[in-house]
Scaffold this active site. Structure first.
Site, PDB file in Angstrom:
ATOM      1  N   PRO A  41       0.664  -1.043  -0.057  1.00  0.00           N
ATOM      2  CA  PRO A  41       0.546   0.319  -0.006  1.00  0.00           C
ATOM      3  C   PRO A  41       1.068   1.173  -0.040  1.00  0.00           C
ATOM      4  O   PRO A  41       1.630   1.316   0.734  1.00  0.00           O
ATOM      5  CB  PRO A  41      -0.546  -0.211   1.318  1.00  0.00           C
ATOM      6  CG  PRO A  41      -1.040  -1.851   1.248  1.00  0.00           C
ATOM      7  CD  PRO A  41       0.629  -2.160   1.072  1.00  0.00           C
ATOM      8  N   CYS A  42       0.630   2.338  -0.887  1.00  0.00           N
ATOM      9  CA  CYS A  42       1.137   3.874  -0.653  1.00  0.00           C
ATOM     10  C   CYS A  42       0.406   4.775   0.754  1.00  0.00           C
ATOM     11  O   CYS A  42       1.533   5.693  -0.107  1.00  0.00           O
ATOM     12  CB  CYS A  42       1.512   3.972  -2.504  1.00  0.00           C
ATOM     13  SG  CYS A  42      -0.564   4.485  -3.299  1.00  0.00           S
ATOM     14  N   GLN A  43      -0.497   4.476   0.802  1.00  0.00           N
ATOM     15  CA  GLN A  43      -0.982   5.278   1.476  1.00  0.00           C
ATOM     16  C   GLN A  43      -0.376   6.225   2.601  1.00  0.00           C
ATOM     17  O   GLN A  43       0.060   7.055   2.547  1.00  0.00           O
ATOM     18  CB  GLN A  43      -2.281   5.354   1.735  1.00  0.00           C
ATOM     19  CG  GLN A  43      -3.381   5.082   0.972  1.00  0.00           C
ATOM     20  CD  GLN A  43      -3.693   3.453   0.150  1.00  0.00           C
ATOM     21  OE1 GLN A  43      -2.827   2.284   0.448  1.00  0.00           O
ATOM     22  NE2 GLN A  43      -4.653   2.646  -0.560  1.00  0.00           N
TER      23      GLN A  43
ATOM     24  N   PHE B 264       2.356   6.827   2.657  1.00  0.00           N
ATOM     25  CA  PHE B 264       3.969   7.798   1.874  1.00  0.00           C
ATOM     26  C   PHE B 264       3.451   8.516   0.723  1.00  0.00           C
ATOM     27  O   PHE B 264       4.602   9.070  -0.100  1.00  0.00           O
ATOM     28  CB  PHE B 264       5.187   6.356   1.286  1.00  0.00           C
ATOM     29  CG  PHE B 264       4.908   5.119   2.074  1.00  0.00           C
ATOM     30  CD1 PHE B 264       6.145   4.994   3.295  1.00  0.00           C
ATOM     31  CD2 PHE B 264       4.342   3.556   1.694  1.00  0.00           C
ATOM     32  CE1 PHE B 264       5.594   4.172   4.007  1.00  0.00           C
ATOM     33  CE2 PHE B 264       4.756   2.744   2.781  1.00  0.00           C
ATOM     34  CZ  PHE B 264       5.265   2.529   3.707  1.00  0.00           C
ATOM     35  N   SER B 265       2.568   8.829   0.852  1.00  0.00           N
ATOM     36  CA  SER B 265       2.049   9.190  -1.058  1.00  0.00           C
ATOM     37  C   SER B 265       1.487  10.782  -0.182  1.00  0.00           C
ATOM     38  O   SER B 265       1.573  11.191   1.231  1.00  0.00           O
ATOM     39  CB  SER B 265       0.768   8.796  -0.703  1.00  0.00           C
ATOM     40  OG  SER B 265      -0.526   9.779  -1.547  1.00  0.00           O
TER      41      SER B 265
END
Length: 173
Positions: free
Chosen positions: A98-100, A102-103
């Site tokens: 999941p990128c959230q 680090f977004s």
């Protein structure tokens, strides 16, 4: 960004190994982006490399789209619950965690390891050095904000501890 691709040795595969089916573990599979890329890459090789994919993603909609794309479902089993036995014996791990966490989008809080969506990656980070049969190659992709995060630092340390040499590539288009 693809900041953490790793490989365990620099030896190229001999012709007998190339003819064998590559065992691939696709973690955080989503709708199968890594599998699609792997399929496209295999088509460009002279031997049309064969591979067998075991895929995991806990998202119900992802599994449905994955099934439409490839004719098989990815397992919805929680990656945090995978045992070392589930992770052993693969040639390649392909990962899109999941990128959230680090977004840099406006709503993102960039909580890094404090974000519960990092728990599965953190578990893999702890398990990798303990595996008896780790993969030969690992590719992990994420957003630019992953680079320099605590999660990325821990992942790179786990790669090093496990005998991998990492190569970081940042794509900022």
């Amino acid at each position: 960004a693809c900041p953490c691709a790793g490989y365990r040795d620099a030896k190229s595969l001999d012709s007998n190994q190339r003819a064998e089916e590559l065992k691939v573990l696709e973690l955080f599979a989503g709708i199968g982006g890594w599998r699609l890329a792997l399929s496209a890459a295999a088509e460009t090789t002279p031997s049309k490399s064969a591979f067998a994919v075991t895929a995991y993603d806990s998202g119900p909609h992802c599994s449905e789209v994955y099934h439409l794309n490839f004719g098989e479902r990815c397992s919805r089993r929680n990656i945090e619950q995978l045992s070392p036995k589930d992770l052993e014996g693969f040639d390649v791990w392909l990962m899109s965690p999941p990128c959230q966490p680090f977004s840099t989008t406006r709503e993102a809080k960039q909580r890094d390891l404090q974000d519960k969506r990092c728990a599965a990656l953190e578990r893999l980070t702890k398990m990798l050095p303990k595996l008896q049969q780790p993969p030969r190659w690992i590719a992990l992709e994420n957003v630019k904000g992953f680079y320099g995060s605590e999660a990325c630092c821990q992942w790179k340390a786990a790669l090093s501890l496990s005998g991998f040499r990492a190569r970081e590539i940042i794509l900022d288009l």
